[in-house]
Write a protein that holds these residues in place. Structure first.
Motif, PDB file in Angstrom:
ATOM      1  N   ALA A 198       0.810  -1.220   0.000  1.00 10.71           N
ATOM      2  CA  ALA A 198       0.000   0.000   0.000  1.00 10.71           C
ATOM      3  C   ALA A 198       0.843   1.270   0.000  1.00 10.71           C
ATOM      4  CB  ALA A 198      -0.904  -0.007   1.223  1.00 10.71           C
ATOM      5  N   ASP A 279       1.550   7.581  -7.984  1.00  7.88           N
ATOM      6  CA  ASP A 279       0.543   8.436  -7.348  1.00  7.88           C
ATOM      7  C   ASP A 279       0.935   9.907  -7.428  1.00  7.88           C
ATOM      8  OD1 ASP A 279      -1.098   6.234  -6.169  1.00  7.88           O
ATOM      9  OD2 ASP A 279       0.785   5.823  -5.118  1.00  7.88           O
ATOM     10  N   ARG A 382       1.835  12.528   2.184  1.00  6.60           N
ATOM     11  CA  ARG A 382       0.945  12.397   3.346  1.00  6.60           C
ATOM     12  C   ARG A 382      -0.517  12.544   2.932  1.00  6.60           C
ATOM     13  NH1 ARG A 382      -1.396  16.034   6.938  1.00  6.60           N
ATOM     14  NH2 ARG A 382      -1.744  15.209   9.052  1.00  6.60           N
ATOM     15  N   HIS A 385      -1.560   9.394   1.150  1.00  3.27           N
ATOM     16  CA  HIS A 385      -1.634   8.268   2.087  1.00  3.27           C
ATOM     17  C   HIS A 385      -2.895   8.367   2.960  1.00  3.27           C
ATOM     18  CE1 HIS A 385       0.147   4.946   4.424  1.00  3.27           C
ATOM     19  NE2 HIS A 385      -0.467   5.514   5.453  1.00  3.27           N
ATOM     20  N   ILE A 386      -3.175   9.558   3.468  1.00  2.12           N
ATOM     21  CA  ILE A 386      -4.337   9.741   4.347  1.00  2.12           C
ATOM     22  C   ILE A 386      -5.644   9.564   3.581  1.00  2.12           C
ATOM     23  CG2 ILE A 386      -5.600  11.452   5.717  1.00  2.12           C
ATOM     24  CD1 ILE A 386      -2.914  12.441   6.756  1.00  2.12           C
ATOM     25  N   SER A 387      -5.662   9.996   2.297  1.00  2.74           N
ATOM     26  CA  SER A 387      -6.879   9.796   1.491  1.00  2.74           C
ATOM     27  C   SER A 387      -7.143   8.311   1.282  1.00  2.74           C
ATOM     28  CB  SER A 387      -6.739  10.499   0.134  1.00  2.74           C
ATOM     29  OG  SER A 387      -5.773   9.855  -0.662  1.00  2.74           O
ATOM     30  N   ARG A 388      -6.056   7.534   1.274  1.00  4.35           N
ATOM     31  CA  ARG A 388      -6.175   6.084   1.070  1.00  4.35           C
ATOM     32  C   ARG A 388      -6.463   5.363   2.377  1.00  4.35           C
ATOM     33  NH1 ARG A 388      -1.276   3.913  -2.328  1.00  4.35           N
ATOM     34  NH2 ARG A 388      -2.172   5.389  -3.817  1.00  4.35           N
ATOM     35  N   PHE A 389      -5.844   5.833   3.450  1.00  5.70           N
ATOM     36  CA  PHE A 389      -6.009   5.209   4.770  1.00  5.70           C
ATOM     37  C   PHE A 389      -6.348   6.279   5.807  1.00  5.70           C
ATOM     38  CE2 PHE A 389      -2.688   2.880   2.423  1.00  5.70           C
ATOM     39  CZ  PHE A 389      -3.336   1.661   2.262  1.00  5.70           C
ATOM     40  N   PRO A 390      -7.583   6.750   5.851  1.00  7.82           N
ATOM     41  CA  PRO A 390      -7.976   7.849   6.748  1.00  7.82           C
ATOM     42  C   PRO A 390      -7.687   7.558   8.224  1.00  7.82           C
ATOM     43  CG  PRO A 390      -9.725   7.349   5.178  1.00  7.82           C
ATOM     44  CD  PRO A 390      -8.711   6.266   5.048  1.00  7.82           C
ATOM     45  N   TYR A 391      -7.759   6.296   8.594  1.00  2.83           N
ATOM     46  CA  TYR A 391      -7.566   5.956  10.014  1.00  2.83           C
ATOM     47  C   TYR A 391      -6.103   6.071  10.444  1.00  2.83           C
ATOM     48  CZ  TYR A 391      -6.569   1.588   7.541  1.00  2.83           C
ATOM     49  OH  TYR A 391      -6.086   0.659   6.656  1.00  2.83           O
ATOM     50  N   ASN A 392      -5.188   6.302   9.482  1.00  2.03           N
ATOM     51  CA  ASN A 392      -3.760   6.423   9.805  1.00  2.03           C
ATOM     52  C   ASN A 392      -3.318   7.878   9.972  1.00  2.03           C
ATOM     53  OD1 ASN A 392      -3.163   3.765   9.917  1.00  2.03           O
ATOM     54  ND2 ASN A 392      -2.114   3.626   7.942  1.00  2.03           N
ATOM     55  N   HIS A 393      -4.249   8.803   9.914  1.00  2.73           N
ATOM     56  CA  HIS A 393      -3.863  10.220   9.865  1.00  2.73           C
ATOM     57  C   HIS A 393      -3.047  10.646  11.078  1.00  2.73           C
ATOM     58  CE1 HIS A 393      -6.644  11.860  12.913  1.00  2.73           C
ATOM     59  NE2 HIS A 393      -7.378  10.798  12.592  1.00  2.73           N
TER      60      HIS A 393
END
Length: 400
Positions: A198, A279, A382, A385-393
């Protein structure tokens, strides 16, 4: 004590034209680039010939008078190779060889030759070999009769040196075999790309010799081959990079060039897949080159061809340590200020207003402004990445 080896450069003459598509200034610029290509291939340019001609001569490309002038010079100076800046038809190449009695190359065959020198991996060599065979196929008729005399040197690497029995049928079979081989390798590489997990993918793109590999070395702390020659790297290099605590994949791709042979674009599709699947693009530009804006346009044109022009992009103006400009005296009220007088600050204002805050000015070699570069890349990666995995912000804070 070991004797110091000296490079034995071939003596080369360049031929360009001035027409409605390219004026004298543009023609000179193309020949400058052709001279750099010739040097990269192992040649020394002894003289340039230019002719103003709107419609190329179907038999010899340039006019009879200019051809006679070139023939006299080639004979007197014992020139081994003549390179035309534009692609020659098989008939033109054959006719010119009969007149000049030396190797005749065009820009396409010269670039193919450089690629043959630079290809390191089996994959790159397969791609180059396919492009060479596709270029040679319509030129087989007159090639083999000159082969013994022309063996070796610029333009004669790769399939041009194979046995004379390489006729059209054998070449077509070889092309078919190489295409199948590339399909197999493409599937393997696609699997490799899908297995990278990812992580956000960032690709370095740009005109050839703008410093992509140098930047790759600085950012990834790796040793990627970098040299002040065109097409120093052909194989895509991928490195895992971590800025602060944020990891991503950074790939270095083959440099683009104007008049890039269609055979190479076709053969290197998989190399360009790294760009397609990225990306974020880092478009590296050599701001010290007087025609860097045209280089940007050329790269954007190829990006449009591979459906990658609308990707998130950071424009990285490199080599600010080499940038120079003409100055105007404050009391000079006659001279009009043009782009040749722009300072770096002028260019910053120009490009910041064009692409917003997605422009950076650095020197990868001298490591100038790299902190700004890291900060900007971190911020963009960043976001993705956050758009792909919001819970990792919460894992990746804003860059301080």
């Amino acid at each position: 004590m070991l004797e110091k080896k000296t490079l034995d450069y071939e003596k080369v003459v360049l031929i360009g034209v001035v027409n409605q598509q390219q004026d004298e200034e543009k023609s000179k610029e193309y020949l400058d680039e052709l001279e750099f290509l010739t040097y990269t291939a192992g040649g020394e340019v002894i003289k340039r010939f230019t002719q103003r001609i709107d419609i190329p001569n179907p038999k010899t490309f340039i006019g009879a008078g200019k051809m006679e002038e070139v023939a006299v010079f080639v004979k007197n100076e014992e020139i081994g190779t003549v390179v035309f800046d534009d692609e020659l038809s098989p008939a033109q190449q054959k006719n010119i060889e009969k007149i000049l009695r030396c190797k005749i190359l065009d820009r396409t065959s010269l670039i193919l030759d450089i690629f043959a020198q630079r290809a390191q991996t089996s994959y790159a060599r397969t791609q180059v070999e396919l492009a060479q065979y596709q270029y040679l196929l319509p030129r087989l008729a007159g090639l083999w009769t000159h082969l013994e005399r022309q063996r070796g040197g610029i333009g004669m690497r790769g399939p041009g040196e194979t046995e004379i029995e390489t006729d059209r049928r054998i070449v077509r079979d070889r092309i078919s075999l190489l295409k199948k081989k590339l399909v197999t390798i493409d599937k393997q590489m696609a699997t490799q790309r899908s297995n990278r997990g990812a992580l956000v993918r960032v690709a370095l793109v740009g005109y050839t010799n703008v410093g992509k590999s140098t930047l790759m070395n600085v950012i990834s702390k790796s040793e990627v081959f970098a040299e002040n020659k065109l097409f120093a790297t052909l194989d895509t290099t991928v490195r895992k990079v971590v800025i602060r605590n944020l990891p991503f994949l950074l790939s270095d791709t083959v440099g683009f060039i104007r008049k890039l042979p269609t055979q190479l674009v076709e053969s290197f599709k998989s190399t360009l897949d790294e760009v397609r699947e990225a990306d974020l693009l880092l478009h590296v530009v050599d701001i010290s080159h007087p025609n860097f804006e045209e280089h940007i346009a050329s790269v954007n044109s190829i990006l449009a061809e591979i459906d990658s022009k609308d990707k998130p992009t950071i424009t990285v103006f490199n080599k600010i340590d080499n940038y120079s400009h003409e100055t105007i005296d404050e009391d000079d009220l006659v001279t009009e200020k043009t782009k040749v007088h722009y300072t770096l600050e002028d260019w910053k204002n120009t490009w910041m207003s064009t692409v917003g805050d997605n422009a950076l000015f650095i020197s990868a070699l001298n490591k100038e402004n790299l902190e700004d570069f890291r900060k900007k890349v971190y911020s963009e990666v960043r976001k993705i990445h956050i758009s792909r995995f919001p819970y990792n912000h919460f894992l990746y804070q804003e860059y301080d």
